[in-house]
Scaffold this active site. Structure first.
Site, PDB file in Angstrom:
ATOM      1  N   TYR A 104       0.855  -1.189   0.000  1.00 16.66           N
ATOM      2  CA  TYR A 104       0.000   0.000   0.000  1.00 16.66           C
ATOM      3  C   TYR A 104       0.891   1.239   0.000  1.00 16.66           C
ATOM      4  O   TYR A 104       1.926   1.261  -0.632  1.00 16.66           O
ATOM      5  CB  TYR A 104      -0.995  -0.051   1.170  1.00 16.66           C
ATOM      6  CG  TYR A 104      -2.182   0.840   0.887  1.00 16.66           C
ATOM      7  CD1 TYR A 104      -2.987   0.606  -0.233  1.00 16.66           C
ATOM      8  CD2 TYR A 104      -2.481   1.932   1.690  1.00 16.66           C
ATOM      9  CE1 TYR A 104      -4.048   1.440  -0.535  1.00 16.66           C
ATOM     10  CE2 TYR A 104      -3.543   2.761   1.391  1.00 16.66           C
ATOM     11  CZ  TYR A 104      -4.322   2.514   0.276  1.00 16.66           C
ATOM     12  OH  TYR A 104      -5.365   3.341  -0.034  1.00 16.66           O
ATOM     13  N   ARG A 157      -8.717  10.881  -7.957  1.00 24.08           N
ATOM     14  CA  ARG A 157      -7.870  11.548  -6.963  1.00 24.08           C
ATOM     15  C   ARG A 157      -7.090  10.479  -6.202  1.00 24.08           C
ATOM     16  O   ARG A 157      -7.371  10.175  -5.056  1.00 24.08           O
ATOM     17  CB  ARG A 157      -8.726  12.379  -6.001  1.00 24.08           C
ATOM     18  CG  ARG A 157      -7.902  13.330  -5.122  1.00 24.08           C
ATOM     19  CD  ARG A 157      -8.620  13.652  -3.825  1.00 24.08           C
ATOM     20  NE  ARG A 157      -8.795  12.485  -2.985  1.00 24.08           N
ATOM     21  CZ  ARG A 157      -7.868  11.982  -2.169  1.00 24.08           C
ATOM     22  NH1 ARG A 157      -6.674  12.517  -2.105  1.00 24.08           N
ATOM     23  NH2 ARG A 157      -8.126  10.913  -1.426  1.00 24.08           N
ATOM     24  N   LYS A 175      -6.090  -1.792  -0.746  1.00 29.02           N
ATOM     25  CA  LYS A 175      -6.939  -1.581   0.424  1.00 29.02           C
ATOM     26  C   LYS A 175      -7.539  -2.906   0.897  1.00 29.02           C
ATOM     27  O   LYS A 175      -7.561  -3.211   2.100  1.00 29.02           O
ATOM     28  CB  LYS A 175      -8.051  -0.597   0.064  1.00 29.02           C
ATOM     29  CG  LYS A 175      -8.510   0.286   1.186  1.00 29.02           C
ATOM     30  CD  LYS A 175      -7.586   1.467   1.335  1.00 29.02           C
ATOM     31  CE  LYS A 175      -8.079   2.452   2.350  1.00 29.02           C
ATOM     32  NZ  LYS A 175      -7.304   3.688   2.395  1.00 29.02           N
ATOM     33  N   GLU A 246     -13.483   5.103  -2.439  1.00 30.16           N
ATOM     34  CA  GLU A 246     -12.051   5.347  -2.264  1.00 30.16           C
ATOM     35  C   GLU A 246     -11.507   6.269  -3.349  1.00 30.16           C
ATOM     36  O   GLU A 246     -11.686   6.025  -4.543  1.00 30.16           O
ATOM     37  CB  GLU A 246     -11.296   4.009  -2.299  1.00 30.16           C
ATOM     38  CG  GLU A 246      -9.835   4.112  -1.980  1.00 30.16           C
ATOM     39  CD  GLU A 246      -9.555   4.486  -0.532  1.00 30.16           C
ATOM     40  OE1 GLU A 246      -8.504   5.099  -0.282  1.00 30.16           O
ATOM     41  OE2 GLU A 246     -10.382   4.159   0.345  1.00 30.16           O
ATOM     42  N   ASP A 247     -10.846   7.342  -2.925  1.00 29.76           N
ATOM     43  CA  ASP A 247     -10.108   8.244  -3.816  1.00 29.76           C
ATOM     44  C   ASP A 247     -10.963   8.831  -4.933  1.00 29.76           C
ATOM     45  O   ASP A 247     -10.540   8.915  -6.092  1.00 29.76           O
ATOM     46  CB  ASP A 247      -8.875   7.537  -4.387  1.00 29.76           C
ATOM     47  CG  ASP A 247      -7.744   7.470  -3.358  1.00 29.76           C
ATOM     48  OD1 ASP A 247      -7.923   8.029  -2.258  1.00 29.76           O
ATOM     49  OD2 ASP A 247      -6.700   6.876  -3.646  1.00 29.76           O
ATOM     50  N   ASP A 270     -11.444   7.998   2.783  1.00 31.94           N
ATOM     51  CA  ASP A 270     -10.667   9.242   2.731  1.00 31.94           C
ATOM     52  C   ASP A 270     -11.243  10.289   3.674  1.00 31.94           C
ATOM     53  O   ASP A 270     -10.502  11.090   4.247  1.00 31.94           O
ATOM     54  CB  ASP A 270     -10.649   9.803   1.306  1.00 31.94           C
ATOM     55  CG  ASP A 270     -10.143   8.788   0.307  1.00 31.94           C
ATOM     56  OD1 ASP A 270      -9.002   8.340   0.466  1.00 31.94           O
ATOM     57  OD2 ASP A 270     -10.903   8.426  -0.610  1.00 31.94           O
ATOM     58  N   ASN A 418      -0.338  12.147   1.603  1.00 24.59           N
ATOM     59  CA  ASN A 418       0.290  10.996   0.950  1.00 24.59           C
ATOM     60  C   ASN A 418       0.520  11.294  -0.522  1.00 24.59           C
ATOM     61  O   ASN A 418      -0.215  12.073  -1.107  1.00 24.59           O
ATOM     62  CB  ASN A 418      -0.624   9.764   1.064  1.00 24.59           C
ATOM     63  CG  ASN A 418      -0.556   9.117   2.425  1.00 24.59           C
ATOM     64  OD1 ASN A 418       0.512   8.934   2.977  1.00 24.59           O
ATOM     65  ND2 ASN A 418      -1.710   8.763   2.974  1.00 24.59           N
TER      66      ASN A 418
END
Length: 565
Positions: A104, A157, A175, A246-247, A270, A418
C-alpha cells in the site's frame, strides 16, 4: 480478544489439475499433500517435495529480498497474490512492518502511475462507461457469490497524485489486501472495482499502453447516473455488502457519501476513515499529555473533504467531552490556499460552510491583511495541534513550526498528506525545529528520527488501524449502515491501545505487530455500537465476540476433499 484456535474443516471443491493450480484462492502449490495430488490429478504437475506454508513463505521471503526497488517488490508480491492468496497473506503477516508500505502507501502510488505498464493479470472488476448498459451482466460475471466488502474508485484523486484513470485500481486492490491482512476478512469475500469514466490525464490519453477508456471524464448528470446504475446493480447482486468509496475527487466524494450512506452500507475512507484514525491519534496524544482534546486549539492546512471530515469528527469528539457545539467550532481553524476560511470568503463548498470563523472575531489579530495565511493563523491562534492535509510538500516551513513551538511547549504536528513526496514537512525537520519536543504523526511511513543522540519513533496515522476493524465489525454484527457513532467508537478504541498512553513512552499509535488485536477490538466496539443504534440485531457480548472469531480468516491451508460440480 485474541482469536481462538479452531480446527479448520475440510473444504470440498470440484476443481482439479491445472485449473486448480490457476485458482489463487485455492492453490497451495508445493503444499498439496500426496493424497491431494492423487485425488485432484496433480501428480507430476508439482515438484516431489511436499512443503509447509512456512517453508513456502521462507522461500518467498528470500526471493523478495533479492529485489532492489520498492516497485519491483510490489510487482513480486502482487504476482504471489494472483497465484496463491493464502501464501501471500502468510508472507505479508510474517513481515507486515516491511511489506505494508510496499503493498500500500507509499509504493502503491507508483504502481497506480505505472498500472498499464506493469499489468500482468486481471484482478477485480473494470466497469467502463461504454459498458454501462451491461452493469448487471458484469457483476454476474464475478465468480464469488458471497462478496461482503467492495472497495470502489473512479481513479480521479489517487493519493496526492491526481487523475490516474483505471490505474487507480491499485488502490482498491491494496486496500482490500489490508482488510484481509489486518482485519481477518477472507479474500474470498472481497472485490476491488474501478469505474472507468475516462481520464483527463493527457499523459495517459497519449500513452499507447494505457488500458482504460481513452476519453475525457464524463461529468455532471452523466457521471452521477452512471454511479447510481452501479450502486443499484450492487444492491441487486449483493444487498448486504459493505461498500467503501475510495479516492474520489473532492467535488464528488462528499455528495456520493451523503447520497448513499443511508441507502447501502457504505462509507468513504478518505473522509471518515482518515477522520477516525486522526481523532483516535489525537485522543491518545491529548491523554498522554495529561489533558483532553477539548482543551486544544487546532489548525488545519487543507480544507478539502478529508480535512473537513476530520474537523467535523474532532468537533463531535470535543462535544462528547463537554463542549458546546459553538465552543467546539471556535477551537478549529481551517486554512486553504486562499487563507483562513471565514464567513466573508466567497465560493465556499457546502461542507466548508460550518467550519468558518467569523471575520469580526478576528479583528484584533496581528495582521493588516484581509487574507490570513497559515503563518498568520499560527501566530495569532497559538495552536496546540497542526494538521496537514494539503497534498502539497514543504508547506509546514521552519518559520511556521518554530512560531508554533514558541507558544506551545509540546506541539502535536501531523503532516498527513500521501505519498511521502507530498508531505507538508518531514519528521526529521519537525523534531529539529521544536528542539525534540514535538509529537509527530504522519500519513506515510517514516523511519525513527535520531536527534541529539535520542531516538524519536514516528507514528504513522494509518487508516489501516481503522477500516479493517470497521469492516470486520460490520460483517460480524450484520450491520446495515455505518453511523457516525460507530466511527467514534472505533476512534476511542484505537486510543485505548496507544503505547504512549498505556506505558508513558513509545508510539502514540500501536505497533503494526498488534494490528490484528486492535482490529478485533475495534470490530467488537463497532458491532456493539451498531446494535445499540438499531442498525444490527442485538445479541449478547459473547455472541458478538463469537461472530468476530468465526469471521476472522487465518492464512492457513485447509484439507481438500473432491466433489463434483
Amino acid at each position: 480478544m485474541e482469536p481462538k484456535t479452531k480446527k479448520q474443516r475440510s473444504l470440498y471443491i470440484p476443481y482439479a489439475g491445472p485449473v486448480l493450480l490457476e485458482f489463487p484462492l485455492l492453490n497451495k502449490g508445493s503444499a498439496f499433500s500426496m493424497e491431494e495430488r492423487r485425488n485432484f490429478n496433480l501428480l507430476g504437475l508439482l515438484p516431489e517435495v511436499v512443503e509447509t506454508i512456512e517453508e513456502q513463505a521462507e522461500r518467498a521471503w528470500i526471493q523478495y529480498q533479492g529485489f532492489k526497488t520498492e516497485i519491483d517488490k510490489h510487482i513480486y508480491l502482487r504476482n504471489i497474490q494472483d497465484t496463491n492468496e493464502t501464501l501471500f497473506y502468510r508472507l505479508v503477516n510474517n513481515h507486515l512492518d516491511e511489506m505494508m508500505p510496499v503493498i500500500y502507501t507509499p509504493t502503491v502510488g507508483a504502481a497506480c502511475e505505472r498500472f498499464s505498464e506493469i499489468y500482468r493479470r486481471s484482478r477485480g472488476v473494470f466497469i467502463s462507461y461504454q459498458n454501462r448498459h451491461n452493469m448487471d451482466d458484469i457483476l454476474q460475471n464475478v465468480p464469488n457469490h458471497n462478496i461482503k466488502v467492495i472497495v470502489v474508485t473512479d481513479g480521479e484523486r489517487i493519493l496526492g497524485l491526481g487523475d490516474q484513470g483505471i490505474g487507480g485500481m491499485g488502490i482498491p486492490i491494496g486496500k482490500l489486501s489490508l482488510y484481509t491482512a489486518c482485519g481477518g476478512i477472507s479474500p474470498a469475500y472481497t472485490l476491488p472495482v474501478v469505474l472507468d469514466v475516462g481520464t483527463n490525464n493527457q499523459q495517459l490519453l497519449n500513452d499507447p499502453l494505457y488500458m482504460g477508456w481513452r476519453n475525457p471524464r464524463i461529468t455532471d448528470d452523466e457521471y452521477y447516473e452512471f454511479v447510481d446504475e452501479f450502486i443499484q446493480a450492487v444492491k441487486q447482486r449483493w444487498p448486504d455488502v459493505l461498500l467503501q468509496f475510495e479516492d474520489f475527487a473532492q467535488k464528488n466524494a462528499m455528495p456520493l457519501l451523503n447520497r448513499y450512506r443511508n441507502e447501502i452500507c457504505s462509507f468513504n475512507d478518505d473522509i471518515q476513515g482518515t477522520a477516525a484514525v486522526t481523532v483516535g491519534t489525537l485522543i491518545a496524544a491529548s491523554r498522554a499529555a495529561g489533558g483532553q482534546l477539548s482543551e486544544k486549539k487546532i489548525v488545519f492546512l487543507g480544507a478539502g473533504s478529508a480535512g473537513c471530515g476530520i474537523a467535523e469528527m474532532i468537533i463531535a469528539q470535543t462535544q462528547r467531552e463537554g463542549l458546546s457545539e459553538e465552543a467546539a467550532r471556535q477551537k478549529v481553524f481551517m486554512v486553504d490556499r486562499f487563507g483562513l476560511l471565514t464567513d466573508k470568503m466567497p465560493n465556499l463548498l457546502p461542507f466548508q460552510t460550518k467550519l468558518v470563523q467569523k471575520r469580526e472575531n478576528l479583528s484584533d489579530r496581528d495582521t493588516d491583511s484581509d487574507v490570513l495565511s497559515l503563518l498568520d493563523v499560527v501566530r495569532n491562534v497559538k495552536p496546540d495541534i497542526l494538521i496537514g492535509v494539503s497534498g502539497q510538500t514543504g508547506l509546514f516551513t521552519e518559520e511556521i513550526i518554530r512560531e508554533m513551538h514558541k507558544h506551545c511547549p509540546r506541539p502535536i504536528v501531523m503532516p498527513l498528506s500521501n505519498p511521502t513526496s507530498r508531505v507538508e514537512a518531514t519528521p526529521q525537520d519537525i523534531i529539529a525545529w521544536t528542539e525534540g519536543n514535538a509529537l509527530v504523526a504522519t500519513g506515510s511511513p517514516f523511519n525513527p528520527v535520531v536527534w541529539k543522540d535520542k531516538i524519536y519513533p514516528i507514528a504513522q496515522c494509518n487508516n489501516a488501524f481503522i477500516f479493517p476493524g470497521i469492516g470486520l465489525g460490520v460483517i460480524a454484527s450484520g450491520a446495515s449502515r455505518i453511523t457516525d457513532e460507530m466511527l467514534m467508537s472505533a476512534s476511542e478504541t484505537l486510543a485505548q491501545y496507544s503505547p504512549l498512553v498505556l506505558n508513558g513512552e513509545g508510539l502514540v499509535l500501536p505497533e503494526l505487530k498488534d494490528i490484528q488485536k486492535v482490529s478485533r477490538a475495534i470490530a467488537f466496539a463497532v458491532g456493539k455500537m451498531a446494535q445499540q443504534q438499531g442498525v444490527a440485531v442485538k445479541t449478547s457480548a459473547e455472541a458478538l465476540q463469537q461472530a468476530i472469531d468465526d469471521n476472522f480468516w487465518q492464512a492457513e491451508y485447509r484439507d481438500y476433499r473432491r466433489t463434483s460440480i
